[in-house]
Design a protein around this motif. Structure first.
Motif, PDB file in Angstrom:
ATOM      1  N   LYS A 369     -13.677   2.662  -1.899  1.00 32.23           N
ATOM      2  CA  LYS A 369     -12.421   2.740  -1.146  1.00 32.23           C
ATOM      3  C   LYS A 369     -11.325   1.917  -1.811  1.00 32.23           C
ATOM      4  O   LYS A 369     -10.175   2.360  -1.920  1.00 32.23           O
ATOM      5  N   ASP A 370     -11.681   0.716  -2.286  1.00 31.32           N
ATOM      6  CA  ASP A 370     -10.694  -0.117  -2.979  1.00 31.32           C
ATOM      7  C   ASP A 370     -10.189   0.552  -4.247  1.00 31.32           C
ATOM      8  O   ASP A 370      -8.982   0.571  -4.530  1.00 31.32           O
ATOM      9  N   ASN A 371     -11.107   1.120  -5.024  1.00 36.29           N
ATOM     10  CA  ASN A 371     -10.719   1.755  -6.284  1.00 36.29           C
ATOM     11  C   ASN A 371      -9.930   3.041  -6.057  1.00 36.29           C
ATOM     12  O   ASN A 371      -9.030   3.371  -6.831  1.00 36.29           O
ATOM     13  N   VAL A 372     -10.295   3.785  -4.995  1.00 34.95           N
ATOM     14  CA  VAL A 372      -9.556   5.016  -4.689  1.00 34.95           C
ATOM     15  C   VAL A 372      -8.118   4.688  -4.309  1.00 34.95           C
ATOM     16  O   VAL A 372      -7.176   5.384  -4.711  1.00 34.95           O
ATOM     17  N   THR A 373      -7.934   3.625  -3.536  1.00 38.68           N
ATOM     18  CA  THR A 373      -6.583   3.208  -3.160  1.00 38.68           C
ATOM     19  C   THR A 373      -5.760   2.836  -4.395  1.00 38.68           C
ATOM     20  O   THR A 373      -4.591   3.212  -4.520  1.00 38.68           O
ATOM     21  N   GLU A 374      -6.393   2.109  -5.311  1.00 30.45           N
ATOM     22  CA  GLU A 374      -5.692   1.725  -6.547  1.00 30.45           C
ATOM     23  C   GLU A 374      -5.353   2.959  -7.386  1.00 30.45           C
ATOM     24  O   GLU A 374      -4.253   3.071  -7.928  1.00 30.45           O
ATOM     25  N   TYR A 375      -6.294   3.887  -7.468  1.00 30.22           N
ATOM     26  CA  TYR A 375      -6.060   5.122  -8.226  1.00 30.22           C
ATOM     27  C   TYR A 375      -4.947   5.949  -7.590  1.00 30.22           C
ATOM     28  O   TYR A 375      -4.111   6.545  -8.283  1.00 30.22           O
ATOM     29  N   PHE A 376      -4.930   5.984  -6.261  1.00 25.56           N
ATOM     30  CA  PHE A 376      -3.899   6.721  -5.527  1.00 25.56           C
ATOM     31  C   PHE A 376      -2.511   6.159  -5.819  1.00 25.56           C
ATOM     32  O   PHE A 376      -1.568   6.900  -6.091  1.00 25.56           O
ATOM     33  N   CYS A 377      -2.385   4.836  -5.777  1.00 26.29           N
ATOM     34  CA  CYS A 377      -1.075   4.204  -6.000  1.00 26.29           C
ATOM     35  C   CYS A 377      -0.600   4.355  -7.439  1.00 26.29           C
ATOM     36  O   CYS A 377       0.605   4.332  -7.700  1.00 26.29           O
ATOM     37  N   ASN A 378      -1.537   4.522  -8.389  1.00 26.89           N
ATOM     38  CA  ASN A 378      -1.158   4.651  -9.794  1.00 26.89           C
ATOM     39  C   ASN A 378      -0.963   6.103 -10.229  1.00 26.89           C
ATOM     40  O   ASN A 378      -0.631   6.363 -11.386  1.00 26.89           O
ATOM     41  N   HIS A 379      -1.200   7.042  -9.303  1.00 22.14           N
ATOM     42  CA  HIS A 379      -0.992   8.448  -9.634  1.00 22.14           C
ATOM     43  C   HIS A 379       0.495   8.681  -9.929  1.00 22.14           C
ATOM     44  O   HIS A 379       1.358   8.236  -9.173  1.00 22.14           O
ATOM     45  N   PRO A 380       0.849   9.360 -11.032  1.00 22.63           N
ATOM     46  CA  PRO A 380       2.268   9.508 -11.416  1.00 22.63           C
ATOM     47  C   PRO A 380       3.137  10.103 -10.311  1.00 22.63           C
ATOM     48  O   PRO A 380       4.243   9.618 -10.063  1.00 22.63           O
ATOM     49  N   ALA A 381       2.645  11.162  -9.643  1.00 19.28           N
ATOM     50  CA  ALA A 381       3.453  11.807  -8.607  1.00 19.28           C
ATOM     51  C   ALA A 381       3.637  10.925  -7.383  1.00 19.28           C
ATOM     52  O   ALA A 381       4.627  11.034  -6.666  1.00 19.28           O
ATOM     53  N   VAL A 382       2.675  10.018  -7.159  1.00 19.32           N
ATOM     54  CA  VAL A 382       2.750   9.116  -5.997  1.00 19.32           C
ATOM     55  C   VAL A 382       3.560   7.873  -6.332  1.00 19.32           C
ATOM     56  O   VAL A 382       4.420   7.432  -5.553  1.00 19.32           O
ATOM     57  N   ARG A 383       3.293   7.307  -7.495  1.00 16.61           N
ATOM     58  CA  ARG A 383       3.934   6.051  -7.889  1.00 16.61           C
ATOM     59  C   ARG A 383       5.455   6.171  -7.904  1.00 16.61           C
ATOM     60  O   ARG A 383       6.162   5.231  -7.512  1.00 16.61           O
ATOM     61  N   ASN A 384       5.957   7.317  -8.304  1.00 15.34           N
ATOM     62  CA  ASN A 384       7.403   7.486  -8.400  1.00 15.34           C
ATOM     63  C   ASN A 384       8.081   7.610  -7.030  1.00 15.34           C
ATOM     64  O   ASN A 384       9.283   7.344  -6.899  1.00 15.34           O
ATOM     65  N   GLN A 385       7.325   8.041  -6.025  1.00 22.25           N
ATOM     66  CA  GLN A 385       7.924   8.245  -4.703  1.00 22.25           C
ATOM     67  C   GLN A 385       7.734   7.070  -3.756  1.00 22.25           C
ATOM     68  O   GLN A 385       8.398   6.998  -2.729  1.00 22.25           O
ATOM     69  N   ILE A 386       6.826   6.169  -4.091  1.00 21.11           N
ATOM     70  CA  ILE A 386       6.513   5.065  -3.177  1.00 21.11           C
ATOM     71  C   ILE A 386       7.748   4.219  -2.834  1.00 21.11           C
ATOM     72  O   ILE A 386       8.010   3.946  -1.659  1.00 21.11           O
ATOM     73  N   PRO A 387       8.536   3.752  -3.816  1.00 19.27           N
ATOM     74  CA  PRO A 387       9.685   2.879  -3.471  1.00 19.27           C
ATOM     75  C   PRO A 387      10.677   3.536  -2.508  1.00 19.27           C
ATOM     76  O   PRO A 387      11.099   2.913  -1.523  1.00 19.27           O
ATOM     77  N   SER A 388      11.039   4.797  -2.788  1.00 17.27           N
ATOM     78  CA  SER A 388      12.031   5.455  -1.925  1.00 17.27           C
ATOM     79  C   SER A 388      11.484   5.714  -0.530  1.00 17.27           C
ATOM     80  O   SER A 388      12.192   5.537   0.475  1.00 17.27           O
ATOM     81  N   LEU A 389      10.214   6.109  -0.444  1.00 20.25           N
ATOM     82  CA  LEU A 389       9.615   6.367   0.862  1.00 20.25           C
ATOM     83  C   LEU A 389       9.457   5.076   1.669  1.00 20.25           C
ATOM     84  O   LEU A 389       9.631   5.071   2.894  1.00 20.25           O
ATOM     85  N   GLU A 390       9.130   3.989   0.988  1.00 24.23           N
ATOM     86  CA  GLU A 390       9.026   2.703   1.682  1.00 24.23           C
ATOM     87  C   GLU A 390      10.377   2.297   2.274  1.00 24.23           C
ATOM     88  O   GLU A 390      10.456   1.804   3.406  1.00 24.23           O
ATOM     89  N   ASP A 391      11.446   2.519   1.495  1.00 29.61           N
ATOM     90  CA  ASP A 391      12.799   2.196   1.999  1.00 29.61           C
ATOM     91  C   ASP A 391      13.148   3.043   3.223  1.00 29.61           C
ATOM     92  O   ASP A 391      13.738   2.545   4.188  1.00 29.61           O
ATOM     93  N   LYS A 392      12.783   4.328   3.190  1.00 27.64           N
ATOM     94  CA  LYS A 392      13.083   5.200   4.322  1.00 27.64           C
ATOM     95  C   LYS A 392      12.289   4.814   5.569  1.00 27.64           C
ATOM     96  O   LYS A 392      12.784   4.916   6.688  1.00 27.64           O
ATOM     97  N   VAL A 393      11.038   4.369   5.353  1.00 26.43           N
ATOM     98  CA  VAL A 393      10.229   3.927   6.491  1.00 26.43           C
ATOM     99  C   VAL A 393      10.806   2.649   7.092  1.00 26.43           C
ATOM    100  O   VAL A 393      10.898   2.494   8.315  1.00 26.43           O
TER     101      VAL A 393
END
Length: 415
Positions: A369-393
């Motif tokens: 579970k820990d490694n999957v979370t790390e892999y998820f956050c480092n995925h190119p399509a996810v990593r690029n959207q995280i900052p903007s989505l966090e700001d919107k939340v």
């Protein structure tokens, strides 16, 4: 006509005796068929040989061995010598090598994590060999100590540990402290409250930061237990932070969980939370001396009554409630006797071995579970959207659930 008959007779005499036209044709067909069968046999033999030459699908054991080989091939010559030195020193009981090995497994550096896994695998292999020589019996006993701050856990460990080392035991203490968010180090420093035990050569104390983990224990705590056992320590004490639902984490890495409760701490029954009480194998009322004897007896009765309402986690053990005093030493020998009874009971029933096996499976999935979370956050399509989505939340433009759905859909798409 006579000439034709003569020529026909001479041709018949030239043929093999008794061989007719049909038999001659059959002989030729049989010879051809024999040659085809022989060729087919050679072809089939070639196919079998080729099949044997092809790599088979690896089973879990072969895959694990292959993974270890690949990890070993990535090591430099210096790292190989370091690994051999740590393994030799650790199995030889050298405290310095044990400390260095635990530091290695606590590292988040990628190459050091590979080195740590090879170290742990060698220690586990040696441990299994020793258990096999011992008739399959476990060589160590793991005890988790939980309770609110100020319950007297560290003071108890000091007295209890000295008593056990005096009886010939080797005691390892993993004191898990809250981490500083600034430096990441421990805040409490339990080792400073175990001065006598820390000087004992048959004891080893290792303060470990929680690294922000809610349960006060981490993956490295579980691996540190394995290293301590490999170094020859037969009793492992894991002191955790606080008390609550998060203490399920420590219950998944120890053989016995002891809950420490101080007397006169206010509304005692409020402290009886089902989530932790049902996991405790033993409840210990501390500081049962002086003016606190009466409150200690009262809370002992209350906890005893509460335990009767809960279903026991073990078929061969019923949780008990004891009173001790680290100041006078009263009740500590009786506590050790109770711990020994628990160990003997579960070992005889086979529950202890089964519990260890289930715990290893639990921690395997926790690591995944820990490694999957790390892999998820480092995925190119996810990593690029995280900052903007966090700001919107944060601004309230979208809900956390919608943001999570967007990221999950991005993760599910192919790169």
């Amino acid at each position: 006509m006579a000439a034709r008959l003569c020529r026909w007779s001479r041709w018949r005499l030239a043929q093999p005796p008794g061989l007719s036209w049909a038999r001659c044709g059959a002989s030729r067909l049989n010879a051809a068929a024999s040659r085809m069968v022989a060729a087919g046999g050679l072809l089939e033999a070639a196919r079998c040989q080729a099949a044997r030459a092809q790599p088979r699908k690896l089973n879990s054991g072969s895959a694990a061995a292959r993974e270890q080989q690949l990890l070993t091939e990535t090591l430099s010559e210096w790292e190989r010598r370091l690994l051999d030195r740590l393994v030799g020193g650790l199995l030889g009981g050298e405290r310095a090598c044990l400390a260095e090995a635990i530091t290695l497994v606590e590292s988040s550096h990628k190459q050091k994590k590979c080195l740590a896994q090879l170290l742990l695998q060698r220690v586990l292999t040696r441990q299994r060999e020793e258990e096999s020589l011992n008739g399959g019996k476990l060589l160590s006993f793991r005890v988790g100590l939980s309770g609110p701050p100020g319950a007297g856990k560290s003071t108890f460990i000091e007295i209890f540990g000295k008593m056990l080392t005096g009886e010939g035991h080797k005691v390892a203490v993993l004191a898990v402290d809250p981490s500083s968010k600034t430096s990441g180090g421990s805040l409490l420093g339990d080792k400073t409250r175990m001065t006598e035990l820390s000087r004992d050569m048959n004891a080893y104390i290792r303060p470990s930061p929680t690294l922000g983990m809610l349960g006060g224990v981490t993956r490295t705590t579980n691996e540190a237990i394995i290293l301590c056992e490999g170094a020859g320590y037969d009793l492992i004490l894991v002191e955790t932070v606080g008390v609550g639902q998060s203490e399920y984490a420590v219950a998944d890495m120890v053989d016995m969980l002891i809950l420490f409760v101080p007397p006169a701490g206010g509304d005692e029954l409020q402290g009886i939370k089902r989530g932790i009480i049902e996991m405790a194998d033993l409840v210990v009322i501390t500081k049962s001396d002086g003016d606190l004897i009466v409150p200690a007896r009262k809370i002992q009765v209350e906890y005893t009554s509460a335990l009767r309402l809960l279903r026991s986690q073990s078929k061969s053990w019923k949780p008990k409630v004891l009173r001790i005093s680290s100041k006078t030493g009263e009740g500590i020998p009786e506590l050790w006797k109770t711990i020994t009874e628990f160990h003997t009971s579960l070992l005889a029933s086979g529950e202890l071995q089964m519990k260890r096996q289930n715990q290893q499976k639990v921690w395997m999935w926790n690591i995944i579970k820990d490694n999957v979370t790390e892999y998820f956050c480092n995925h190119p399509a996810v990593r690029n959207q995280i900052p903007s989505l966090e700001d919107k939340v944060i601004s309230g433009d979208i809900t956390p659930g919608l943001a999570a759905d967007i990221l999950l859909k991005a993760f599910a798409t192919k790169e």
